[in-house]
Design a protein around this motif. Structure first.
Motif, short mmCIF file in Angstrom:
data_model
loop_
_atom_site.label_atom_id
_atom_site.label_comp_id
_atom_site.label_asym_id
_atom_site.label_seq_id
_atom_site.Cartn_x
_atom_site.Cartn_y
_atom_site.Cartn_z
N ALA A 8 -43.08 -49.76 -110.99
CA ALA A 8 -43.58 -48.55 -111.64
C ALA A 8 -44.54 -47.80 -110.74
O ALA A 8 -44.45 -46.59 -110.58
CB ALA A 8 -44.26 -48.91 -112.95
N ARG A 9 -45.46 -48.54 -110.14
CA ARG A 9 -46.41 -47.87 -109.26
C ARG A 9 -45.73 -47.25 -108.06
O ARG A 9 -46.05 -46.17 -107.64
CB ARG A 9 -47.46 -48.87 -108.76
CG ARG A 9 -48.42 -49.24 -109.86
CD ARG A 9 -49.59 -49.93 -109.24
NE ARG A 9 -50.44 -50.48 -110.28
CZ ARG A 9 -51.57 -51.10 -110.04
NH1 ARG A 9 -51.97 -51.27 -108.78
NH2 ARG A 9 -52.29 -51.57 -111.01
N ARG A 31 -47.13 -48.85 -124.54
CA ARG A 31 -47.65 -48.01 -123.45
C ARG A 31 -46.76 -46.78 -123.25
O ARG A 31 -47.25 -45.70 -122.95
CB ARG A 31 -47.72 -48.80 -122.15
CG ARG A 31 -48.97 -49.70 -122.10
CD ARG A 31 -48.87 -50.71 -120.99
NE ARG A 31 -48.90 -50.12 -119.67
CZ ARG A 31 -48.73 -50.83 -118.55
NH1 ARG A 31 -48.51 -52.13 -118.61
NH2 ARG A 31 -48.78 -50.24 -117.37
N LEU A 32 -45.46 -46.98 -123.40
CA LEU A 32 -44.55 -45.82 -123.27
C LEU A 32 -44.81 -44.83 -124.40
O LEU A 32 -44.83 -43.61 -124.17
CB LEU A 32 -43.09 -46.29 -123.30
CG LEU A 32 -42.62 -47.06 -122.06
CD1 LEU A 32 -41.27 -47.72 -122.31
CD2 LEU A 32 -42.54 -46.13 -120.84
N ILE A 53 -43.08 -39.52 -118.21
CA ILE A 53 -43.52 -40.61 -119.09
C ILE A 53 -43.72 -41.89 -118.28
O ILE A 53 -44.71 -42.60 -118.45
CB ILE A 53 -42.49 -40.83 -120.24
CG1 ILE A 53 -42.48 -39.60 -121.16
CG2 ILE A 53 -42.82 -42.09 -121.04
CD1 ILE A 53 -41.31 -39.55 -122.13
N ALA A 54 -42.79 -42.14 -117.36
CA ALA A 54 -42.92 -43.32 -116.51
C ALA A 54 -44.20 -43.24 -115.68
O ALA A 54 -44.98 -44.19 -115.61
CB ALA A 54 -41.70 -43.42 -115.59
N ARG A 55 -44.43 -42.09 -115.07
CA ARG A 55 -45.60 -41.92 -114.22
C ARG A 55 -46.88 -42.13 -115.03
O ARG A 55 -47.77 -42.85 -114.63
CB ARG A 55 -45.56 -40.51 -113.61
CG ARG A 55 -46.53 -40.29 -112.49
CD ARG A 55 -46.03 -39.22 -111.52
NE ARG A 55 -45.91 -37.92 -112.15
CZ ARG A 55 -44.79 -37.20 -112.17
NH1 ARG A 55 -43.69 -37.65 -111.64
NH2 ARG A 55 -44.77 -36.02 -112.76
N SER A 61 -39.15 -46.01 -115.72
CA SER A 61 -38.50 -45.24 -116.79
C SER A 61 -37.28 -45.97 -117.37
O SER A 61 -36.84 -45.68 -118.47
CB SER A 61 -38.10 -43.85 -116.30
OG SER A 61 -37.08 -43.97 -115.34
N ALA A 62 -36.76 -46.96 -116.63
CA ALA A 62 -35.64 -47.74 -117.17
C ALA A 62 -36.03 -48.50 -118.42
O ALA A 62 -35.19 -48.84 -119.26
CB ALA A 62 -35.13 -48.72 -116.11
N LEU A 63 -37.34 -48.74 -118.58
CA LEU A 63 -37.80 -49.45 -119.78
C LEU A 63 -37.58 -48.62 -121.04
O LEU A 63 -37.50 -49.17 -122.14
CB LEU A 63 -39.28 -49.83 -119.64
CG LEU A 63 -39.57 -50.99 -118.67
CD1 LEU A 63 -41.07 -51.17 -118.49
CD2 LEU A 63 -38.93 -52.29 -119.17
#
Lengths: 226, 226
Positions: A8-9, A31-32, A53-55, A61-63
């Motif tokens: 993610a990072r 968290r998402l 959203i991922a950032r 973002s696959a989550l």
């Protein structure tokens, strides 16, 4: 070395894009949702992307696909989380041993606080009903519209029985009261012209609660005799 | 032979797409505005395309560029046309020799009728402010927000001077009253659950005018002595 950093990072183009208010210890799905709520609160439309959203969440973002199927599923889950909080409060309110007028007063404050906390609420409802297909539309109606209508009917019935409220169509009150509570958040663009502030402050919110409460309580109270 | 047909007709994939309510005798620019208003009234978002507008008006979409520059210009011109009608009525109302409470009553009816006629109004304002850049935003504020605020201030000042209305912040009243009037049109999706109709009928509109008027007039009237 790069491998030891979370995916993610590594994906996030700017480290500072990750919100400091999103707690890395809570479950990823929460968290998402938190990241989506934060972004929707900052935007004026429902146009957040999965990469934003991922950032913001610091997650891959696959989550989103893993937890929610797709973006619509994520948005529906966010609305569901807000609905559970709001409708839980509404159930609690209905069960209280106070007058109907007092319940209405608490409800007005609750609904304006909910929009203050989640200013995207009505936009999200609108989006999910208009773009989300029949299933989303049905889910939103049963999450929000039906419980609200039932609560308004219960409060007005109680007030009429007590002799404290005038008979009022609960469905029409639902539209006029929700509209009154929401519009200051929806029409954020006119807040600057109207109130000289670029956003709704805690102080404006408090004044707005007092105003909507005064108009509606006086407007709905049965006229005193004599 | 094909050449003798108008370009607009030749472009329209379905002849029946042309609205019968759009008068072919009126000026092309007005026909484009009428077609846009019709389409926006049918859609739930500001997502009409130039080709739909062309088809509905029976005109060539190139005329949009000729008259309005681009789609944003067309949307702004449509809002301007609605604003001129609404603000003309508001000026007339302010000049009337009637009580402030009576003015408020006429205004509530006027604003709900305006949304009934042009249910896209607030969506269009929102869209032009959010997506239309600084110039559109400025134009919309001076077309709608500022005259409305000035009118609310004048009506409340008159009512307080007459002793008929309680002192109320005109800016807060602007948000709560416009929100109340608009929401039944904005939240069209809940009309079916709430009122058992798939759209706002003339009868629902009349009931809604009576409801919003009753709540707001009772809510804003200065309390009677004794």
């Amino acid at each position: 070395m790069a491998r030891s950093r979370s995916l993610a990072r590594a994906r996030g183009p700017r480290r500072e894009g990750v919100s400091r208010s999103i707690d890395p210890r809570v479950q990823s799905s929460e968290r998402l949702l938190d990241a989506t709520a934060e972004l929707l609160g900052e935007h004026s439309a429902i146009d957040v992307s999965l990469s934003e959203i991922a950032r913001r969440s610091g997650l891959n973002s696959a989550l989103v696909k893993y937890y929610f199927g797709n973006k619509e599923g994520l948005l529906l889950a966010l609305l569901k989380r807000d609905a559970e909080r709001a409708m839980g409060a509404l159930d609690h309110l209905l069960a209280m041993q106070v007058t109907a007028a007092h319940k209405l007063k608490i409800h007005i404050s609750g609904i304006i606080n909910a929009y203050f906390r989640s200013p995207y609420l009505n936009r999200l409802i609108h989006h999910l009903i208009e773009s989300g297909g029949q299933e989303s539309s049905r889910a939103v109606t049963s999450m929000f519209v039906e419980p609200m209508l039932a609560a308004y009917k219960a409060i007005i019935d109680q007030g009429v029985a007590e002799g404290s409220l005038r008979p009022t169509d609960p469905a029409l009150l639902y539209f006029s009261l929700v509209g009154a509570c929401d519009h200051i958040f929806h029409a954020a663009y006119s807040v600057r012209s109207a109130l000289g502030e670029t956003q709704i402050t805690e102080e404006i919110k408090q004044r707005y609660i007092a105003h909507v409460t005064e108009v509606h309580l006086n407007g709905l109270l049965a006229s005193r005799k004599g």
